[in-house]
Design a protein around this motif. Structure first.
Motif, short mmCIF file in Angstrom:
data_model
loop_
_atom_site.label_atom_id
_atom_site.label_comp_id
_atom_site.label_asym_id
_atom_site.label_seq_id
_atom_site.Cartn_x
_atom_site.Cartn_y
_atom_site.Cartn_z
N ILE A 15 51.96 17.35 52.59
CA ILE A 15 52.70 17.90 53.98
C ILE A 15 51.74 16.74 54.87
O ILE A 15 52.70 16.48 56.06
CB ILE A 15 52.22 19.25 54.27
N LEU A 16 50.67 16.41 54.81
CA LEU A 16 50.20 14.93 55.38
C LEU A 16 50.42 13.70 55.76
O LEU A 16 49.58 13.03 56.62
CB LEU A 16 48.61 15.63 55.65
N TRP A 17 50.85 13.51 55.14
CA TRP A 17 51.07 11.87 53.95
C TRP A 17 51.58 11.57 55.77
O TRP A 17 50.76 9.77 56.24
CB TRP A 17 52.00 12.03 53.55
N THR A 18 52.68 11.85 56.15
CA THR A 18 52.89 11.07 57.77
C THR A 18 52.48 10.98 58.67
O THR A 18 52.29 10.85 59.98
CB THR A 18 54.39 11.29 57.52
N ARG A 19 51.07 12.08 58.95
CA ARG A 19 50.22 12.93 60.19
C ARG A 19 49.05 11.78 59.71
O ARG A 19 48.93 11.92 59.42
CB ARG A 19 50.07 14.36 59.87
N PRO A 20 48.07 12.55 60.72
CA PRO A 20 46.80 11.11 61.34
C PRO A 20 46.77 11.20 59.94
O PRO A 20 45.75 10.10 59.89
CB PRO A 20 46.80 11.71 62.79
N ILE A 21 45.62 12.21 59.46
CA ILE A 21 44.97 12.90 58.69
C ILE A 21 45.26 11.42 57.45
O ILE A 21 44.90 11.31 57.06
CB ILE A 21 44.05 13.96 58.51
N GLY A 22 46.59 11.85 57.04
CA GLY A 22 46.66 11.82 55.95
C GLY A 22 47.09 10.06 56.31
O GLY A 22 46.83 8.63 55.08
N LEU A 23 47.83 9.58 57.47
CA LEU A 23 47.70 8.04 57.55
C LEU A 23 46.36 7.23 57.46
O LEU A 23 46.11 6.04 57.13
CB LEU A 23 48.79 7.71 58.72
N LYS A 24 44.89 7.83 58.09
CA LYS A 24 44.09 7.06 58.34
C LYS A 24 43.39 8.12 56.54
O LYS A 24 42.48 6.17 55.50
CB LYS A 24 43.02 8.09 58.94
N THR A 25 43.50 8.71 55.90
CA THR A 25 43.02 8.91 54.51
C THR A 25 43.40 7.64 53.98
O THR A 25 42.71 7.37 52.89
CB THR A 25 43.05 10.41 53.78
N LYS B 86 38.75 1.28 44.05
CA LYS B 86 37.74 1.46 43.67
C LYS B 86 37.35 3.63 44.29
O LYS B 86 37.07 4.20 43.37
CB LYS B 86 36.40 1.33 43.55
N ARG B 87 37.55 3.49 45.41
CA ARG B 87 37.33 4.49 45.87
C ARG B 87 37.76 5.82 44.53
O ARG B 87 37.55 6.80 44.67
CB ARG B 87 37.56 5.33 47.34
N ILE B 88 38.78 6.40 44.10
CA ILE B 88 39.51 6.56 43.48
C ILE B 88 39.04 7.74 42.40
O ILE B 88 39.08 8.31 42.30
CB ILE B 88 41.15 6.29 43.14
N PHE B 89 38.13 6.66 41.60
CA PHE B 89 37.40 7.12 40.48
C PHE B 89 36.43 7.90 41.40
O PHE B 89 35.99 8.45 40.95
CB PHE B 89 36.32 5.38 39.89
N PHE B 90 35.84 7.48 42.58
CA PHE B 90 34.41 8.23 42.85
C PHE B 90 34.62 9.19 43.11
O PHE B 90 34.24 10.41 43.13
CB PHE B 90 33.54 7.44 44.11
#
Length: 121
Positions: free
Chosen positions: A25-35, A100-104
């Motif tokens: 849902i949020l992939w193309t929205r600001p929070i998705g872009l930032k994340t 590497k963030r994905i691991f945590f």
């Protein structure tokens, strides 16, 4: 200890529901872009792939929630172990191949939940 383990399993499930929302849902929205540190152009081009990935995260969450509600404890333990194992493998691969963030964010909570499940057993 079993209650703490199940609460961690629930937390992992909720994280994966959040990942589903971010990716579907949020992939193309600001929070998705930032994340995901994405540009609008790249996000638009990869939105279908992200939605597919989000759907898989939803399946992982559904499996953990199913296991939490399962009435036979030994079978529930096996179901939780399977889905947490899938999440750990996905998180380790994501850490290796993407960030590497994905691991945590993904693998480590599942590892802790799995360890507590088996200790509480």
């Amino acid at each position: 200890m079993a209650l703490v383990a199940d609460l961690l399993v629930l937390l992992v499930a909720l994280l994966h529901i959040y990942f589903l929302v971010l990716e579907m849902i949020l992939w193309t929205r600001p929070i998705g872009l930032k994340t995901f540190r994405n540009t609008p152009e790249r996000a638009e081009a990869t939105a279908v792939l992200a939605a597919n990935q989000g759907l898989y995260n939803g399946f992982l969450a559904a499996g953990l929630i199913w296991a939490l509600a399962y009435q036979w404890p030994l079978s529930a333990l096996h179901i939780k172990t399977f889905f947490l194992g899938c999440i750990i493998i996905a998180g380790v691969y994501g850490a290796y191949s993407v960030s590497k963030r994905i691991f945590f964010v993904q693998a480590l909570p599942a590892i802790v939940a799995l360890a507590l499940l088996w200790i509480a057993r």
